[in-house]
Scaffold this motif. Sequence first.
Motif, PDB file in Angstrom:
ATOM      1  N   ALA A  42     -15.663   0.196  -9.426  1.00  0.00           N
ATOM      2  CA  ALA A  42     -15.081   1.175 -10.337  1.00  0.00           C
ATOM      3  C   ALA A  42     -14.249   0.443 -11.384  1.00  0.00           C
ATOM      4  O   ALA A  42     -13.914  -0.725 -11.205  1.00  0.00           O
ATOM      5  CB  ALA A  42     -14.206   2.169  -9.560  1.00  0.00           C
ATOM      6  N   PRO A  43     -13.888   1.132 -12.487  1.00  0.00           N
ATOM      7  CA  PRO A  43     -13.027   0.492 -13.485  1.00  0.00           C
ATOM      8  C   PRO A  43     -11.622   0.185 -12.974  1.00  0.00           C
ATOM      9  O   PRO A  43     -10.958  -0.715 -13.455  1.00  0.00           O
ATOM     10  CB  PRO A  43     -12.980   1.520 -14.620  1.00  0.00           C
ATOM     11  CG  PRO A  43     -14.264   2.284 -14.471  1.00  0.00           C
ATOM     12  CD  PRO A  43     -14.472   2.381 -12.983  1.00  0.00           C
ATOM     13  N   ASN A  44     -11.145   0.962 -11.982  1.00  0.00           N
ATOM     14  CA  ASN A  44      -9.846   0.679 -11.363  1.00  0.00           C
ATOM     15  C   ASN A  44      -9.904   1.070  -9.891  1.00  0.00           C
ATOM     16  O   ASN A  44     -10.749   1.869  -9.483  1.00  0.00           O
ATOM     17  CB  ASN A  44      -8.716   1.424 -12.080  1.00  0.00           C
ATOM     18  CG  ASN A  44      -8.868   2.937 -11.989  1.00  0.00           C
ATOM     19  OD1 ASN A  44      -8.629   3.529 -10.943  1.00  0.00           O
ATOM     20  ND2 ASN A  44      -9.264   3.564 -13.090  1.00  0.00           N
ATOM     21  N   PRO A  45      -9.012   0.534  -9.070  1.00  0.00           N
ATOM     22  CA  PRO A  45      -9.115   0.742  -7.622  1.00  0.00           C
ATOM     23  C   PRO A  45      -8.664   2.117  -7.148  1.00  0.00           C
ATOM     24  O   PRO A  45      -8.846   2.448  -5.985  1.00  0.00           O
ATOM     25  CB  PRO A  45      -8.203  -0.349  -7.051  1.00  0.00           C
ATOM     26  CG  PRO A  45      -7.233  -0.633  -8.133  1.00  0.00           C
ATOM     27  CD  PRO A  45      -7.978  -0.445  -9.429  1.00  0.00           C
ATOM     28  N   TYR A  46      -8.077   2.914  -7.992  1.00  0.00           N
ATOM     29  CA  TYR A  46      -7.523   4.238  -7.706  1.00  0.00           C
ATOM     30  C   TYR A  46      -6.347   4.150  -6.729  1.00  0.00           C
ATOM     31  O   TYR A  46      -5.254   4.545  -7.043  1.00  0.00           O
ATOM     32  CB  TYR A  46      -8.574   5.222  -7.179  1.00  0.00           C
ATOM     33  CG  TYR A  46      -8.019   6.634  -7.101  1.00  0.00           C
ATOM     34  CD1 TYR A  46      -7.922   7.403  -8.249  1.00  0.00           C
ATOM     35  CD2 TYR A  46      -7.559   7.171  -5.904  1.00  0.00           C
ATOM     36  CE1 TYR A  46      -7.372   8.678  -8.206  1.00  0.00           C
ATOM     37  CE2 TYR A  46      -6.995   8.443  -5.854  1.00  0.00           C
ATOM     38  CZ  TYR A  46      -6.907   9.184  -7.010  1.00  0.00           C
ATOM     39  OH  TYR A  46      -6.339  10.441  -6.968  1.00  0.00           O
ATOM     40  N   ASN A  47      -6.592   3.638  -5.517  1.00  0.00           N
ATOM     41  CA  ASN A  47      -5.504   3.437  -4.553  1.00  0.00           C
ATOM     42  C   ASN A  47      -5.774   2.120  -3.833  1.00  0.00           C
ATOM     43  O   ASN A  47      -6.494   2.072  -2.828  1.00  0.00           O
ATOM     44  CB  ASN A  47      -5.436   4.601  -3.559  1.00  0.00           C
ATOM     45  CG  ASN A  47      -4.195   4.552  -2.684  1.00  0.00           C
ATOM     46  OD1 ASN A  47      -3.779   3.490  -2.225  1.00  0.00           O
ATOM     47  ND2 ASN A  47      -3.587   5.698  -2.439  1.00  0.00           N
ATOM     48  N   ALA A  48      -5.192   1.048  -4.362  1.00  0.00           N
ATOM     49  CA  ALA A  48      -5.453  -0.294  -3.832  1.00  0.00           C
ATOM     50  C   ALA A  48      -4.990  -0.427  -2.389  1.00  0.00           C
ATOM     51  O   ALA A  48      -5.614  -1.137  -1.593  1.00  0.00           O
ATOM     52  CB  ALA A  48      -4.766  -1.340  -4.713  1.00  0.00           C
ATOM     53  N   GLY A  49      -3.900   0.255  -2.028  1.00  0.00           N
ATOM     54  CA  GLY A  49      -3.389   0.178  -0.661  1.00  0.00           C
ATOM     55  C   GLY A  49      -4.368   0.724   0.353  1.00  0.00           C
ATOM     56  O   GLY A  49      -4.572   0.129   1.431  1.00  0.00           O
ATOM     57  N   ILE A  50      -4.993   1.845   0.027  1.00  0.00           N
ATOM     58  CA  ILE A  50      -5.970   2.439   0.955  1.00  0.00           C
ATOM     59  C   ILE A  50      -7.210   1.564   1.052  1.00  0.00           C
ATOM     60  O   ILE A  50      -7.782   1.391   2.136  1.00  0.00           O
ATOM     61  CB  ILE A  50      -6.321   3.872   0.514  1.00  0.00           C
ATOM     62  CG1 ILE A  50      -5.139   4.808   0.823  1.00  0.00           C
ATOM     63  CG2 ILE A  50      -7.590   4.377   1.207  1.00  0.00           C
ATOM     64  CD1 ILE A  50      -5.383   6.253   0.486  1.00  0.00           C
ATOM     65  N   LEU A  51      -7.648   0.994  -0.056  1.00  0.00           N
ATOM     66  CA  LEU A  51      -8.785   0.072  -0.012  1.00  0.00           C
ATOM     67  C   LEU A  51      -8.480  -1.109   0.912  1.00  0.00           C
ATOM     68  O   LEU A  51      -9.317  -1.512   1.733  1.00  0.00           O
ATOM     69  CB  LEU A  51      -9.135  -0.428  -1.413  1.00  0.00           C
ATOM     70  CG  LEU A  51      -9.720   0.589  -2.395  1.00  0.00           C
ATOM     71  CD1 LEU A  51      -9.945  -0.066  -3.745  1.00  0.00           C
ATOM     72  CD2 LEU A  51     -11.022   1.180  -1.871  1.00  0.00           C
ATOM     73  N   PHE A  52      -7.282  -1.658   0.778  1.00  0.00           N
ATOM     74  CA  PHE A  52      -6.880  -2.786   1.626  1.00  0.00           C
ATOM     75  C   PHE A  52      -6.844  -2.374   3.094  1.00  0.00           C
ATOM     76  O   PHE A  52      -7.354  -3.098   3.970  1.00  0.00           O
ATOM     77  CB  PHE A  52      -5.499  -3.302   1.182  1.00  0.00           C
ATOM     78  CG  PHE A  52      -4.985  -4.433   2.021  1.00  0.00           C
ATOM     79  CD1 PHE A  52      -5.416  -5.735   1.805  1.00  0.00           C
ATOM     80  CD2 PHE A  52      -4.064  -4.194   3.044  1.00  0.00           C
ATOM     81  CE1 PHE A  52      -4.949  -6.783   2.588  1.00  0.00           C
ATOM     82  CE2 PHE A  52      -3.589  -5.226   3.836  1.00  0.00           C
ATOM     83  CZ  PHE A  52      -4.034  -6.527   3.599  1.00  0.00           C
ATOM     84  N   ASP A  53      -6.248  -1.217   3.375  1.00  0.00           N
ATOM     85  CA  ASP A  53      -6.137  -0.749   4.763  1.00  0.00           C
ATOM     86  C   ASP A  53      -7.505  -0.550   5.408  1.00  0.00           C
ATOM     87  O   ASP A  53      -7.648  -0.720   6.624  1.00  0.00           O
ATOM     88  CB  ASP A  53      -5.356   0.570   4.817  1.00  0.00           C
ATOM     89  CG  ASP A  53      -3.881   0.390   4.483  1.00  0.00           C
ATOM     90  OD1 ASP A  53      -3.397  -0.757   4.543  1.00  0.00           O
ATOM     91  OD2 ASP A  53      -3.226   1.396   4.144  1.00  0.00           O
ATOM     92  N   HIS A  54      -8.491  -0.175   4.607  1.00  0.00           N
ATOM     93  CA  HIS A  54      -9.832   0.086   5.142  1.00  0.00           C
ATOM     94  C   HIS A  54     -10.783  -1.097   4.943  1.00  0.00           C
ATOM     95  O   HIS A  54     -11.989  -0.963   5.144  1.00  0.00           O
ATOM     96  CB  HIS A  54     -10.413   1.343   4.495  1.00  0.00           C
ATOM     97  CG  HIS A  54      -9.756   2.613   4.955  1.00  0.00           C
ATOM     98  ND1 HIS A  54      -8.555   3.046   4.445  1.00  0.00           N
ATOM     99  CD2 HIS A  54     -10.125   3.531   5.895  1.00  0.00           C
ATOM    100  CE1 HIS A  54      -8.216   4.183   5.041  1.00  0.00           C
ATOM    101  NE2 HIS A  54      -9.147   4.496   5.913  1.00  0.00           N
ATOM    102  N   GLU A  55     -10.227  -2.226   4.546  1.00  0.00           N
ATOM    103  CA  GLU A  55     -11.003  -3.464   4.390  1.00  0.00           C
ATOM    104  C   GLU A  55     -12.192  -3.273   3.444  1.00  0.00           C
ATOM    105  O   GLU A  55     -13.320  -3.677   3.731  1.00  0.00           O
ATOM    106  CB  GLU A  55     -11.479  -3.977   5.753  1.00  0.00           C
ATOM    107  CG  GLU A  55     -10.332  -4.311   6.692  1.00  0.00           C
ATOM    108  CD  GLU A  55     -10.817  -4.786   8.056  1.00  0.00           C
ATOM    109  OE1 GLU A  55     -12.031  -4.687   8.327  1.00  0.00           O
ATOM    110  OE2 GLU A  55      -9.983  -5.249   8.840  1.00  0.00           O
TER     111      GLU A  55
END
Length: 375
Positions: A42-55
């Motif tokens: 995507a052009p931006n991660p929207y919620n980088a913390g949730i992406l990190f938490d879900h690997e």
Amino acid sequence: MKIVLCGGGSGGHFYPLIAITESIRDIVREKKLLQVKMYYLAPNPYNAGILFDHEIEFVKISAGKIRRYASIQNIIDIIKTGWGFISTLFKVYSIYPDVIISKGGMMSLPVVVAGKILGIPVILHESDSVPGRANLFAAKFAKRIAIAFKEAGEYFDRNITAYTGNPLRQEILTPITDGAKEYLKLEENLPTIVVMGGSLGSALINETLIVALPELLKKYQIIHQTGKLNFENVQKLSSVVLQDNLLSSRYHLFDYLNALSLRMSAGVSSIIISRGGSTIFEIAAWGVPSIIIPLSDSNGDHQRKNAYNYARESSAIIIEENNLTPEILITEIENIITNKERSERMRQGALHFAKTDAARKIAEVALDITLTHEQ
């Protein structure tokens, strides 16, 4: 195994993808499959913390926007879209996933087209009663299509389309009642109204509610999620309206409700007031009566159609924006909360509409395709 996720830059696109990844992880553990590497393009991660938490690894892509009005930005976005297709093709090739899961939106198109060119299977999910232009186009390339409203089925090839409902994250699926009133600082034995404007909030709903506050607080307590953009303005207006009001402590203002607060709010709510977007599916899963106020200018009028399709289950009351006044809002709230038989009928209608296994169903298909594609 590799899976690519893509979708427009809204919570209605992002969070269902997260729900699907949760189910994919569950199935991988249960069946002792090879670990899956997942990517969000995507052009931006929207919620980088949730992406990190879900690997989930974020991969930045470029995508233009198609406007329904004349603008010089349309020319710029044509160039941006062309470059986005080329650069995304190389990025998808470098990952070479076994399947692509798309939630739609213009941001998803470069990924879906790249998948078609590279021979990578694509799964689409459509959250609305009327599909967006991106999904209508992308459907030509899809191997499987999942829909949240059965009414959307008429727009797609029925041989590859399944009515699954909308994927919901596990952390918000089940309401919490134990300790909820203490946690949220609510009064006992007082009906609770929850107002949800979505991730950005709704100025019209917020302003209407504020005018109605003095009357509503005589009988009810209110949890009001304004959306981050509107919080400061609502805070100022409500403080003026409730100045010297002895019941002002019954009004609980939040810019955002995290997962725990959201589940507790659902657990204590007598009624929820919301827009006609993806929040409908959360309300249905919680089994709470609702008043839906759809956006009057949503693309394809999808919010209005979503709301009325949901209301057919006797689960909600619809108030059109041009009919929304403090007096009408107060009257409809009163009619639902004071009529126990009607309220229970709405609860049952909501639960009947809900499909809480949507994420699992889509995850199973994605993994089946992945395993086949690997062979």
